[in-house]
Design a protein around this motif. Structure first.
Motif, PDB file in Angstrom:
ATOM      1  N   PHE A 243      40.223  42.440  48.635  1.00  0.00           N
ATOM      2  CA  PHE A 243      38.882  42.666  48.098  1.00  0.00           C
ATOM      3  C   PHE A 243      38.969  43.170  46.655  1.00  0.00           C
ATOM      4  CE2 PHE A 243      35.471  45.862  47.425  1.00  0.00           C
ATOM      5  CZ  PHE A 243      34.462  44.938  47.193  1.00  0.00           C
ATOM      6  N   SER A 246      39.856  40.346  44.364  1.00  0.00           N
ATOM      7  CA  SER A 246      38.747  39.427  44.100  1.00  0.00           C
ATOM      8  C   SER A 246      37.819  39.993  43.038  1.00  0.00           C
ATOM      9  CB  SER A 246      37.934  39.182  45.374  1.00  0.00           C
ATOM     10  OG  SER A 246      38.785  38.794  46.411  1.00  0.00           O
ATOM     11  N   VAL A 250      37.067  38.520  39.173  1.00  0.00           N
ATOM     12  CA  VAL A 250      35.755  38.234  38.594  1.00  0.00           C
ATOM     13  C   VAL A 250      35.734  38.758  37.154  1.00  0.00           C
ATOM     14  CG1 VAL A 250      33.290  38.742  38.687  1.00  0.00           C
ATOM     15  CG2 VAL A 250      34.547  38.255  40.792  1.00  0.00           C
ATOM     16  N   PHE A 257      36.675  33.308  30.103  1.00  0.00           N
ATOM     17  CA  PHE A 257      35.709  32.277  29.717  1.00  0.00           C
ATOM     18  C   PHE A 257      34.731  32.732  28.629  1.00  0.00           C
ATOM     19  CE2 PHE A 257      36.980  30.635  33.875  1.00  0.00           C
ATOM     20  CZ  PHE A 257      37.195  29.310  33.555  1.00  0.00           C
ATOM     21  N   TYR A 258      34.347  34.006  28.680  1.00  0.00           N
ATOM     22  CA  TYR A 258      33.235  34.405  27.815  1.00  0.00           C
ATOM     23  C   TYR A 258      33.535  35.531  26.833  1.00  0.00           C
ATOM     24  CZ  TYR A 258      30.789  31.599  31.221  1.00  0.00           C
ATOM     25  OH  TYR A 258      30.406  30.559  32.016  1.00  0.00           O
TER      26      TYR A 258
ATOM     27  N   GLY B 252      33.267  28.118  33.570  1.00  0.00           N
ATOM     28  CA  GLY B 252      33.251  29.568  33.774  1.00  0.00           C
ATOM     29  C   GLY B 252      32.292  29.973  34.889  1.00  0.00           C
ATOM     30  N   ILE B 253      31.123  29.353  34.915  1.00  0.00           N
ATOM     31  CA  ILE B 253      30.138  29.691  35.939  1.00  0.00           C
ATOM     32  C   ILE B 253      30.679  29.363  37.330  1.00  0.00           C
ATOM     33  CG2 ILE B 253      27.860  29.069  36.841  1.00  0.00           C
ATOM     34  CD1 ILE B 253      27.035  28.678  33.864  1.00  0.00           C
ATOM     35  N   VAL B 255      33.869  29.056  38.289  1.00  0.00           N
ATOM     36  CA  VAL B 255      35.006  29.916  38.655  1.00  0.00           C
ATOM     37  C   VAL B 255      34.497  31.297  39.081  1.00  0.00           C
ATOM     38  CG1 VAL B 255      37.025  31.114  37.743  1.00  0.00           C
ATOM     39  CG2 VAL B 255      36.686  28.703  37.239  1.00  0.00           C
ATOM     40  N   ILE B 256      33.590  31.848  38.289  1.00  0.00           N
ATOM     41  CA  ILE B 256      33.112  33.195  38.610  1.00  0.00           C
ATOM     42  C   ILE B 256      32.285  33.176  39.900  1.00  0.00           C
ATOM     43  CG2 ILE B 256      31.578  35.033  37.795  1.00  0.00           C
ATOM     44  CD1 ILE B 256      32.729  34.459  34.990  1.00  0.00           C
ATOM     45  N   LEU B 259      34.681  33.145  42.746  1.00  0.00           N
ATOM     46  CA  LEU B 259      35.339  34.438  42.938  1.00  0.00           C
ATOM     47  C   LEU B 259      34.384  35.463  43.550  1.00  0.00           C
ATOM     48  CD1 LEU B 259      37.454  34.486  39.697  1.00  0.00           C
ATOM     49  CD2 LEU B 259      38.333  34.459  42.033  1.00  0.00           C
ATOM     50  N   LEU B 260      33.109  35.381  43.188  1.00  0.00           N
ATOM     51  CA  LEU B 260      32.134  36.284  43.804  1.00  0.00           C
ATOM     52  C   LEU B 260      32.036  36.001  45.299  1.00  0.00           C
ATOM     53  CD1 LEU B 260      29.308  36.354  41.116  1.00  0.00           C
ATOM     54  CD2 LEU B 260      30.691  38.294  41.865  1.00  0.00           C
ATOM     55  N   MET B 262      34.443  34.754  47.099  1.00  0.00           N
ATOM     56  CA  MET B 262      35.684  35.299  47.658  1.00  0.00           C
ATOM     57  C   MET B 262      35.575  36.800  47.860  1.00  0.00           C
ATOM     58  SD  MET B 262      37.956  33.170  48.425  1.00  0.00           S
ATOM     59  CE  MET B 262      39.431  34.187  48.566  1.00  0.00           C
ATOM     60  N   ALA B 263      34.953  37.474  46.882  1.00  0.00           N
ATOM     61  CA  ALA B 263      34.805  38.927  46.993  1.00  0.00           C
ATOM     62  C   ALA B 263      33.986  39.263  48.242  1.00  0.00           C
ATOM     63  CB  ALA B 263      34.148  39.485  45.741  1.00  0.00           C
ATOM     64  N   THR B 266      36.314  38.594  51.351  1.00  0.00           N
ATOM     65  CA  THR B 266      37.378  39.593  51.495  1.00  0.00           C
ATOM     66  C   THR B 266      36.786  40.955  51.858  1.00  0.00           C
ATOM     67  OG1 THR B 266      37.328  39.839  49.097  1.00  0.00           O
ATOM     68  CG2 THR B 266      39.103  38.515  49.993  1.00  0.00           C
TER      69      THR B 266
END
Lengths: 394, 278
Positions: A243, A246, A250, A257-258, B252-253, B255-256, B259-260, B262-263, B266
């Motif tokens: 967790f 993850s 993020v 990316f940004y 980017g959108i 991937v993020i 991952l959110l 996944m968060a 998990t």
């Protein structure tokens, strides 16, 4: 399961899994700061993978390096930019997680007996990581790459007797140029990663032997583990780690990316030019505090250099500077005050390190550098006070 | 709660550090970028910028065409590249679209006094003292009449910057070879392929508008680009320096987002495993 039996007979995998994972116990009273070891491993893996992809297109030649990075990788290769961004941001964030990992170790006294070897190998890893970052930063062959390498290698000139020869030996020429680039490349992609892997293995092995520290600094006995005072590394501890990873990713990929500009200095998009010194030369942010200690003694270059070396090496001697029997900062009010002063000072030095060292900034740098050392010099004194108090209290 | 408190401390420390090494350090090192002056206040506005294009063409042929070509109107330069390099160390530009690229008052004053207009005492073109202000008005009118409309950023960049600057990642080489440029300007001007990454958009606009304002002593002349051409040039330079911007922002959108997700998973797993642990 037949295959597992076959493997077990030959490699004792079941025993290995028990020792390393399922019956390796981590204390319960730890917070998420204990996740940063795993995060370092994660970032290390990210750097390895992105590095291998970059290696496929990078050309370690003074005439080709800049274009191979900024044209081939950044423009022509599919998703080449992604690997470069990931690698650059990864290198930067590696130091962020390293610093937090080390600060946690310092706050909770994780360097104390019986964890001296853990601390020393960790320290060696930090130095190796710094060398990897420094050599890697030369590779894009931009103005800041070039002049940072030129400035830092010049420091060796001050070493008595062998200095000037040593500088030439390191650079492979009188100035930083093609030979320097090629050897830094060799160190960055071969020797240093190899050493990093070896010392990581020793570091982790040592942790497996002595176990993790915790918030209160008490040790888990064998009975504690049986009574359930510890949690197994797998699956319990790692369930939380996934967790944390993850959430960390993020943040990490948001930067990739940004918000990547902090990891790729603008000036480095101008090709290296040994005839033109940039107005401001500064290292990457993670070296700024140490760099500021170097500049802090602005009235004497020699003193600055000694202070700089001292600031990097003194950290290794923490277990012997701090001899107090109390481990965790949670139970050491005096130590805690010094710790937070140290953290604030480190941040202060980092910020000053990028500013021009003139006027007030120069003096602030001097004060900051002195405060940096006060933490380490105060440790023996704090230890003595605490020992006295314990003896009196009992 | 304790975990969140620790996280908060970390976030605050990281943000202070970030503020210090990025926005604050940069503001101390570079100061504030001055605003560009697209009206060219110091340029005298009393030279006429209108007149008779036909007369202008005549004047152009006798006074300018020995060095400058004007392809839009079929005028070839009277001098080949080698001769112009030997005489000026720089290739005189083709003036087909100069009337659209430059501010008209600047252009008029430039013809009269190139060294003062460009703020570069070594500027290669000699002042056209033989032309009266009225003549200059005719020439400017002619230059404006032949120019192509709606030039792209790339066209303007190549015409305005290309006699000295290369953009090698776009396969654009400077009109003038490196060696004479070095003699003319003291150094080879930087390649512009990734200049958009090395400098901010605001910096580029101000720099192009008046190089001496941001980099005193530079051998780059002031070129008198209009606001519109400056913006087009800067947008172009920014674009070619970062060609994968759209791809990056879209990916980017995803991937993020992943991952959110996944968060979330998990976190659920952690809850499940830790249910019986106190």
């Amino acid at each position: 399961m037949k295959f597992m039996d076959w493997l077990d007979e030959r490699l004792a995998v079941r025993q290995l899994v028990k020792v390393m994972l399922t019956e390796y116990y981590v204390p319960k009273n730890i917070n998420f700061l204990w996740s940063f070891g795993v995060l370092i491993m994660l970032v290390m893996a990210i750097l390895f993978v992105s590095g291998i992809f970059l290696l496929m297109y990078y050309k370690p030649d003074a005439n080709l390096a800049f274009d191979s990075v900024n044209k081939t990788i950044m423009m022509d290769v599919e998703y080449g930019w992604l690997f470069r961004h990931t690698h650059a941001v990864g290198a930067s964030i590696m130091f962020l997680v390293l610093f937090i990992h080390m600060a946690r170790g310092i706050y909770y006294g994780s360097y104390k007996a019986p964890r001296e070897i853990v601390w020393i190998t960790g320290y060696i890893l930090f130095i190796l990581m710094s060398a990897t970052a420094f050599t890697g930063y030369l590779l894009p062959w931009g103005q800041m790459s070039y002049w940072a390498a030129q400035t830092i290698t010049t420091l060796f000139e001050k070493i008595p007797f062998i200095g000037p020869d040593l500088v030439i030996w390191i650079r492979g020429n009188y100035i930083v140029e093609d030979a320097t680039l090629t050897r830094f490349f060799a160190l960055h992609v071969m020797l240093l990663p190899l050493l990093l892997a070896i010392f990581t293995a020793i570091h982790l092995y040592a942790v497996r032997i002595v176990g993790s520290n915790n918030e209160d600094g008490g040790e888990l006995t064998k009975e504690d583990k049986k009574k359930g005072k510890g949690i197994s590394f797998w699956p319990v501890f790692m369930a939380k780690e996934f967790f944390v990873m993850s959430v960390f990713l993020v943040f990490f990929f948001y930067l990739v990316f940004y918000q990547y500009k902090f990891a790729m200095d603008q000036i480095n998009f101008i090709p290296a030019d040994y005839l033109q010194t940039p107005h401001h030369i500064y290292p990457e942010w993670y070296f700024l505090a140490f760099y500021e200690v170097l500049r802090g003694f602005f009235f004497s270059q020699n003193l600055g250099l000694i202070a700089f070396l001292f600031s990097m090496f003194i950290v290794a001697f923490l277990p012997w500077l701090d001899t107090s029997p109390i481990k965790s900062g949670k139970h050491r009010p005096l130590y805690r005050i010094m710790f937070w002063i140290f953290v604030a000072d480190f941040l202060f030095l980092t910020i000053l390190g990028k500013l021009p060292a003139t006027g007030l900034y120069a003096w602030l740098g001097f004060v900051g550098s002195i405060v940096f050392f006060i933490f380490f010099l105060a440790l023996p004194i704090i230890s003595r006070i605490e020992k006295k108090r314990l003896a009196g209290g009992m | 709660m304790k975990e969140l408190k620790i996280l908060l401390i970390l976030i605050v420390l990281v943000l202070i550090g970030y503020w210090g090494i990025e926005p604050y350090a940069h503001s101390v090192m570079h100061g504030e970028v001055k605003q560009p002056d697209h009206t060219y206040k110091d340029v005298p506005k009393n030279i006429p910028t209108t007149g008779d294009p036909v007369k202008g063409k005549e004047l152009f042929t006798t006074n300018c065409a020995s060095c400058h070509g004007l392809k839009n109107d079929g005028v070839n330069p009277g001098m080949d590249i080698q001769t112009s390099i030997t005489s000026f160390k720089v290739v005189p530009p083709d003036l087909s679209n100069i009337g659209a690229i430059l501010d008209e008052h600047f252009l008029a004053y430039f013809i009269k006094n190139p060294q003062d207009a460009t703020k570069n005492p070594k500027f290669a073109m000699p002042p056209m003292a033989q032309l009266s202000d009225e003549d200059i008005g005719h020439v400017v009118a002619y230059l404006k009449s032949v120019t192509k409309k709606d030039l792209t950023g790339k066209e303007i960049t190549v015409e305005a910057c290309g006699r000295c600057h290369s953009i090698k990642y776009q396969k654009v080489l400077s009109d003038t070879p490196k060696e004479p440029l070095k003699e003319y300007l003291g150094k080879v001007p930087p390649d512009l392929s990734v200049i958009g990454k090395a400098k901010n958009v605001e910096y580029l606009e101000t720099f192009i508008n008046n190089p001496q304002n941001t980099l005193p002593g530079t051998s780059m002349p002031r070129l008198g680009l209009t606001k519109e051409s400056t913006e087009k040039v800067v947008t172009y330079l920014d674009q070619i320096a970062d060609p994968h911007r759209d791809q990056r922002n879209t990916l980017g959108i995803w991937v993020i987002g992943y991952l959110l997700f996944m968060a979330g998973i998990t976190f659920a797993w952690k809850k499940k495993i830790w249910k019986n642990i106190h």
